[in-house]
Design an enzyme around this catalytic site. Structure first.
Site, mmCIF file in Angstrom:
data_model
loop_
_atom_site.group_PDB
_atom_site.id
_atom_site.type_symbol
_atom_site.label_atom_id
_atom_site.label_comp_id
_atom_site.label_asym_id
_atom_site.label_seq_id
_atom_site.Cartn_x
_atom_site.Cartn_y
_atom_site.Cartn_z
ATOM 1 N N ASP A 128 0.854 -1.194 0.000
ATOM 2 C CA ASP A 128 0.000 0.000 0.000
ATOM 3 C C ASP A 128 0.889 1.243 0.000
ATOM 4 O OD1 ASP A 128 -2.823 -0.910 0.238
ATOM 5 O OD2 ASP A 128 -2.090 -1.862 2.064
ATOM 6 N N ARG A 136 4.044 2.913 2.961
ATOM 7 C CA ARG A 136 4.725 1.813 3.649
ATOM 8 C C ARG A 136 6.246 2.002 3.664
ATOM 9 N NH1 ARG A 136 0.421 1.440 5.949
ATOM 10 N NH2 ARG A 136 -1.234 0.100 5.178
ATOM 11 N N ARG A 197 -6.591 10.782 0.905
ATOM 12 C CA ARG A 197 -6.201 9.673 0.031
ATOM 13 C C ARG A 197 -6.925 9.768 -1.317
ATOM 14 N NH1 ARG A 197 -7.856 4.689 3.512
ATOM 15 N NH2 ARG A 197 -6.715 3.508 1.923
ATOM 16 N N LYS A 227 -8.861 1.389 -6.129
ATOM 17 C CA LYS A 227 -9.604 1.028 -4.918
ATOM 18 C C LYS A 227 -10.400 2.232 -4.431
ATOM 19 C CE LYS A 227 -5.722 1.702 -1.694
ATOM 20 N NZ LYS A 227 -4.710 1.034 -0.876
ATOM 21 N N HIS A 228 -11.490 2.008 -3.695
ATOM 22 C CA HIS A 228 -12.061 0.765 -3.203
ATOM 23 C C HIS A 228 -13.397 0.584 -3.922
ATOM 24 C CE1 HIS A 228 -9.569 2.667 -0.076
ATOM 25 N NE2 HIS A 228 -9.238 1.433 0.301
ATOM 26 N N HIS A 240 -12.916 -0.996 8.298
ATOM 27 C CA HIS A 240 -12.000 -1.655 9.222
ATOM 28 C C HIS A 240 -12.666 -1.908 10.574
ATOM 29 C CE1 HIS A 240 -9.373 0.260 6.229
ATOM 30 N NE2 HIS A 240 -8.622 -0.796 6.421
ATOM 31 N N ASP A 312 -10.369 -6.470 -0.735
ATOM 32 C CA ASP A 312 -9.723 -5.770 0.362
ATOM 33 C C ASP A 312 -9.398 -6.835 1.412
ATOM 34 O OD1 ASP A 312 -8.703 -3.766 1.971
ATOM 35 O OD2 ASP A 312 -10.454 -2.480 1.821
#
Length: 536
Positions: A128, A136, A197, A227-228, A240, A312
């Site tokens: 990611d 990351r 994002r 995504k998403h 999440h 996901d």
């Protein structure tokens, strides 16, 4: 069960044809392994510390990432590196990434472990690397700003150039799949989990940005993942935590959420990631990941996507209402081709194998999925890997700086001349010391005098901050994330960078010092403030 038969490597030839031929030799276990993309513990392929070995034993019954690849005949692996304030909600303590040299050694080792797998296809190694708040690999790379920064710049050519630089650096590290760009369009209420994002709230502008990002990433030789799907920007819920509900009408979805995904698909994106979202207008009561109406009828038939559909994370609550094996089969039957981060590898694999035997998963559906996965792998394998020393090059730095500079947005204040007169004191909300120090240095490089206290206050706020983090003493308030917080600031000068990356702060310093204009336009509406104070 017949033994696996490897297909000799053949760089030449049509990737789809190679995939169709290779998959004919696969056993059921080979097929099941190729649709799995877990994470693993450890920063090297074949040696890990005791804690990492314990984590891998719990997840997969092995000690090392290399053993995991071999045991389960994996199609891919995701590299992780979580931080406490990660807006993706990730809390798993596994981490694989430190710096480019280490990541390259790790990916080389992972690919070596994959050489004995059937089909002679390289491993899909993803991460990611959205940049901005979800990044990351942070050390030693050219850091792009957030997607919203690029939306504020409004120049798709700069987006493509910045993402081509980023894609080249990921490829140099051995990563061949990036779970980016975010193609979600923000609704009027925004989305706390998506936020910066996203490129913004304008579907047409977002479509151009997504298309440019895909061209940049894939032009550098790695696969982009949209995504998403079918869109996470119109809910304040977080998948999440639970299953978010998206209540917009079909017409609104068609007008607002569809365009960026359609543009990314038309640009040739290799991967689309499903969202754990209940989009009521499309399939009420069913998470998109498990909806055939969404992942097959809409994505394949309507949008004509021919690449790899990946879920996901399967260890998120909406996917864990069933045992790992049942969830895996449901996702495959809906139309997904790969399962990301199953909570139990053996459980997912065994569930797939059992479903093949009892007919609840047709072998032709699994063959179709693996054929798509192999096609993507063979296509990636034809690209030449850049050298590590291309990372952080002057050309990459310029491409990203140009995008940062085009995005700086003045929402309140004078459009001409310096915005600060020295001496200046830079303050920041809690936990932003690195950004504060970076801006101090950048201001000093422009010739602005900076002192520890008593000067004209420039205050920095960022992701996760609230009204209480604003400074009542600041002459200038700068937001390094979504600009909504500026609506509550009393500062006479309000600026947005949308990002705290070093190059974004350098661009900010040049605007504050009067050496550059602030040409950006906020890609989202901020209460009582214009998109730009400079008439854009």
């Amino acid at each position: 069960m017949a033994p696996s038969v490897s297909v000799p490597p053949s760089p030449a030839g049509d990737p789809a044809l190679r995939a169709r031929e290779a998959v004919k030799t696969f056993t059921d276990a080979d097929l099941a392994g190729q649709v799995l993309m877990p994470y693993a513990y450890g920063d090297a392929a074949d040696r890990v510390d005791k804690a990492a070995a314990a984590g891998n034993q719990n997840l997969a019954g092995v000690n090392t990432p290399a053993e995991m690849i071999t045991k389960f005949r994996l199609g891919g692996l995701i590299l992780v590196g979580f931080t406490p304030d990660d807006p993706t909600g990730a809390t798993n303590p596994a981490t694989n990434v430190e710096n480019p040299k280490q990541v390259r050694a790790l990916t080389d080792g992972l690919q070596q472990a994959a050489t004995q797998l059937p089909g002679a296809a390289p491993l899909l190694i993803g991460t990611d690397q959205e940049y901005g708040v979800v990044t990351r690999v942070k050390e030693g790379v050219t850091l792009l700003p957030s997607a919203m920064t690029l939306g504020a710049a409004g120049k798709p050519d700069l987006t493509e150039g910045a993402w081509r630089a980023a894609g080249g650096e990921l490829a140099a590290m051995g990563i061949n799949l990036d779970f980016a760009p975010v193609a979600d369009t923000l609704g009027s209420q925004g989305s706390s989990v998506i936020g910066s994002r996203s490129f913004g709230a304008d579907p047409k502008a977002n479509a151009a940005q997504v298309q440019a990002a895909v061209r940049g990433i894939q032009g550098a030789g790695i696969s982009a993942a949209l995504k998403h799907f079918p869109g996470h920007g119109h809910t304040t819920g977080d998948s999440h935590d639970d299953l978010p509900i998206v209540r917009q009408s079909l017409q609104k979805w068609t007008e607002e959420d569809r365009p960026p995904f359609g543009a990314g698909i038309n640009a040739g994106a290799g991967v689309v990631m499903s969202g754990h979202l209940d989009v009521e207008a499309l399939d009420k009561g069913v998470a998109a990941t498990f909806s055939r109406k969404i992942m097959t009828d809409l994505l394949r038939t309507d949008l004509k996507f021919t690449g790899v559909a990946i879920t996901d994370a399967m260890n998120m609550p909406p996917a864990m209402k069933w045992p790992p094996g049942e969830a895996a089969v449901r996702a495959l039957n809906a139309g997904n081709d790969m399962l990301l981060m199953p909570p139990n590898l053996a459980g997912a694999r065994d569930g797939i194998l059992a479903a093949l035997k009892d007919g609840t998963l047709k072998r032709e559906r699994l063959v179709e999925a693996v054929t798509r996965v192999l096609t993507l792998k063979y296509r990636n394998a034809a690209k030449q890997q850049p050298a590590l020393d291309t990372i952080g090059s002057a050309a990459h730095q310029k491409a990203v700086y140009d995008a940062d500079a085009a995005a700086i947005t003045l929402l309140k204040g004078s459009c001409t001349g310096p915005l600060v007169t020295g001496p200046v004191t830079v303050t920041a909300s809690g936990g932003r010391e690195a950004a504060r120090i970076a801006l101090v240095k950048a201001l000093q490089d422009t010739g602005v005098k900076v002192q520890a206290a008593g000067g004209t206050v420039v205050h920095l706020v960022g992701y996760g901050d609230r009204q209480t983090d604003l400074s009542m003493d600041a002459a200038v308030t700068v937001v390094m994330d979504t600009p909504y917080l500026l609506a509550g600031s009393r500062s006479p000068v309000l600026l947005a960078t949308y990002s705290s990356s070093p190059l974004a702060l350098t661009a900010l310093a040049n605007v504050l010092a009067g050496k550059a204009k602030a040409p950006g336009k906020s890609p989202v509406a901020v209460d009582k403030l214009p998109r730009s104070a400079c008439g854009k």
